[in-house]
Enzyme design. Structure first.
Site, short mmCIF file in Angstrom:
data_model
loop_
_atom_site.label_atom_id
_atom_site.label_comp_id
_atom_site.label_asym_id
_atom_site.label_seq_id
_atom_site.Cartn_x
_atom_site.Cartn_y
_atom_site.Cartn_z
N GLU A 1 3.13 -7.47 -53.83
CA GLU A 1 2.81 -6.72 -52.63
C GLU A 1 4.05 -6.26 -51.88
O GLU A 1 5.13 -6.81 -52.07
CB GLU A 1 2.02 -7.62 -51.67
CG GLU A 1 0.67 -8.02 -52.22
CD GLU A 1 0.06 -9.17 -51.45
OE1 GLU A 1 0.79 -9.84 -50.68
OE2 GLU A 1 -1.14 -9.39 -51.61
N GLY B 1 2.22 -3.05 -55.70
CA GLY B 1 2.89 -2.49 -56.86
C GLY B 1 2.48 -3.24 -58.10
O GLY B 1 1.55 -4.05 -58.08
N ASP C 1 10.06 8.84 -62.90
CA ASP C 1 8.67 8.71 -62.43
C ASP C 1 8.50 9.39 -61.07
O ASP C 1 7.95 8.82 -60.14
CB ASP C 1 8.26 7.23 -62.36
CG ASP C 1 6.75 7.05 -62.35
OD1 ASP C 1 6.02 8.01 -62.69
OD2 ASP C 1 6.29 5.95 -61.99
#
Ligand code: ATP
Length: 461
Positions: free
Chosen positions: A30, A26, A138
């Protein structure tokens, strides 16, 4: 690389072991898999590296404040958090089925029946969020995960925020999200949260049915969006791949005026959402399985592809049958906050993995731990595989390097000129080499296109 690579684990705390193979990457670190060696429960652990990402704290705090209040079947559960001066760990429900985009075949899509089920689950999760006054901001296939039982789970609350408090709605004025999924009004601002989230669901709907994104940006300067906005789209893909009912639904969700856009409840009541898709026949829209097909055009799936997908289902689309025993996880997560965490001391990995899986590591049980469709096997030595891979990457003028975990990391741009970063792990298994591709940054569909191209080159080499 040897067979140890797939079975490397590290003691996390008590009975919990950390599977060193990375699940995902990300913005701030991790995501790894933790497994309880006694109960075999699995959880995902998002590791944030504060030394490396100095400004991560405030964003992570916002994410946690929202995520910890959520408890819904179609939302990844937040189990707990541990903070250290330089690192932070977020414990999350593990979505064993991977990311939604892995199930979307570029330019083809996925069977309509699966799309319908995923749409229902996506809307169900989103309705829960909106009822709580929270907007995700999102929604995209990379942030939608699938459980072992095939249940859709909304994840990544990094951009989520409250849009309603004590019954009073506030309009948003921050432009955030991922470009191809952003509603047109987000560029104009201020805008209402709920219709903007629903627009993103509309783009996900089209991507699932056709394996394509309709445009890179919903602004007047964009030719594809302009055609859509001016009713001059009908012969263009992805629209030409949709059946009448699916196109009609897309039209009403991707309605440029947010006041005229369908509400979540209205989407749920649309005819397409109630079609009984026939699992065997080539797909057409029929209502309740009784009336005549509504159109001559098949949607995204050609019959062959549909059958192939149904013969080898990648997820079981059934009702959840939760195998996670939450109490144990909660108890262990609680324990972790008092214990010293250790990521650096490897255990007797091979022994443990044999104990855990009750059989040696093979292609099959590895596939069951981390499911990904972007992988394939070759019958070559590791050295030969690496050589072939490097020469293919060079011939395609792709910039690559080998990272600290010995994965081949590729940085490129996609056809929409956005950055795309992905990694390839070479894992030795059953005397074969598994090439395991993982998206790090960018669009999942574009990543799958690159994967298919590289796979084709590899196989023809
Ligand atoms: P972004 O760069 O998208 O903001 P992020 O820092 O918010 O990323 P996530 O998107 O939450 O990180 O996670 C990155 C990747 O890790 C995901 O795309 C997914 O592959 C994997 N992942 C995250 N959470 C889970 C989970 N609960 N179960 C399985 N895999 C997960």
């Amino acid at each position: 690389m040897s067979s140890e690579d797939i079975s490397t684990t590290t003691v996390f705390v008590q009975d919990w072991l950390c599977f060193d193979n990375i699940l995902g990457e990300g913005a701030f670190g991790e995501v790894k898999l933790l497994i309880n060696k006694r109960t075999q429960e699995k959880i995902a652990c998002k590791i944030i590296n504060h030394d490396k990402y100095k400004d991560a704290s405030s964003q992570i705090n916002r994410e946690v404040v929202i995520h910890k209040t959520l408890d819904h079947e179609n939302i990844i559960k937040f189990f707990g958090r541990r903070q250290e001066p330089s690192k932070e760990y977020l414990f999350l429900e593990y979505a064993e089925g991977g990311e939604l985009f892995q199930l979307i075949e570029p330019d083809v899509g996925m069977p309509s029946g699966s799309v319908q089920l995923f749409m229902k689950q996506l809307l169900c999760g989103l309705k829960y969020l909106h009822t709580k006054g929270i907007t995700h901001r999102d929604i995209k296939p990379e942030n939608i995960l699938i459980s072992a039982e095939g249940v859709l789970k909304i994840s990544d609350f990094g951009m989520a925020t409250y849009f309603r408090f004590k019954g009073k709605e506030r309009w948003l004025d921050k432009k955030c999200g991922t470009k191809p999924y952003l509603a047109p009004e987000v560029f104009l601002r201020p805008y209402r949260a709920e219709p903007a989230d629903l627009w993103s669901c509309g783009i996900v709907f089209v991507a699932m049915l056709t394996g394509e994104l309709p445009w890179s940006l919903a602004t007047d300067e964009n030719a594809e969006f302009n055609q859509w906005n001016n009713d001059m789209y009908i012969l263009n893909t992805p629209w030409s791949k949709l059946g009448y009912m699916a196109l009609s639904l897309a039209r009403k969700i991707l309605q440029v005026d947010p006041k005229k856009r369908l509400t979540l409840d209205e989407i749920e009541r649309q005819p397409w959402m109630h079609v009984h898709f026939n699992a065997e026949a080539p797909e057409e829209d029929t209502v309740d399985g009784t009336s005549e097909p509504r159109c001559k055009r098949y949607n995204s799936m050609v019959a062959e592809e549909t059958i192939l997908n149904r013969e080898k289902p990648t997820v079981t689309l059934s009702q959840p049958n939760s195998s996670l025993r939450q109490s144990t996880i909660m108890q262990t997560v609680k324990t972790t906050s008092n214990d010293h965490l250790c990521f650096s001391q490897p255990t007797q990995n091979d022994n443990w993995m044999v104990q855990f899986t009750q059989s040696p590591i093979t292609k099959d049980n590895f596939d069951n731990l981390i499911k990904r469709m972007t992988r394939f096997y070759v019958s070559m030595t590791k050295e030969r595989t690496m050589e072939t891979l490097c020469s293919i990457l060079d011939s395609l003028h792709l910039t690559w390097s080998v990272d600290v975990n010995r994965a081949v990391s590729i940085t490129t741009t996609d056809s929409l000129k956005n950055q795309l970063i992905f990694k390839i792990n070479l894992i030795e298994m059953d005397k074969k080499i598994l090439l395991d591709f993982r998206l790090c940054k960018g669009c999942g569909l574009q990543f799958k296109r690159k994967f298919l191209k590289l796979k084709e080159y590899f196989i023809n080499n």
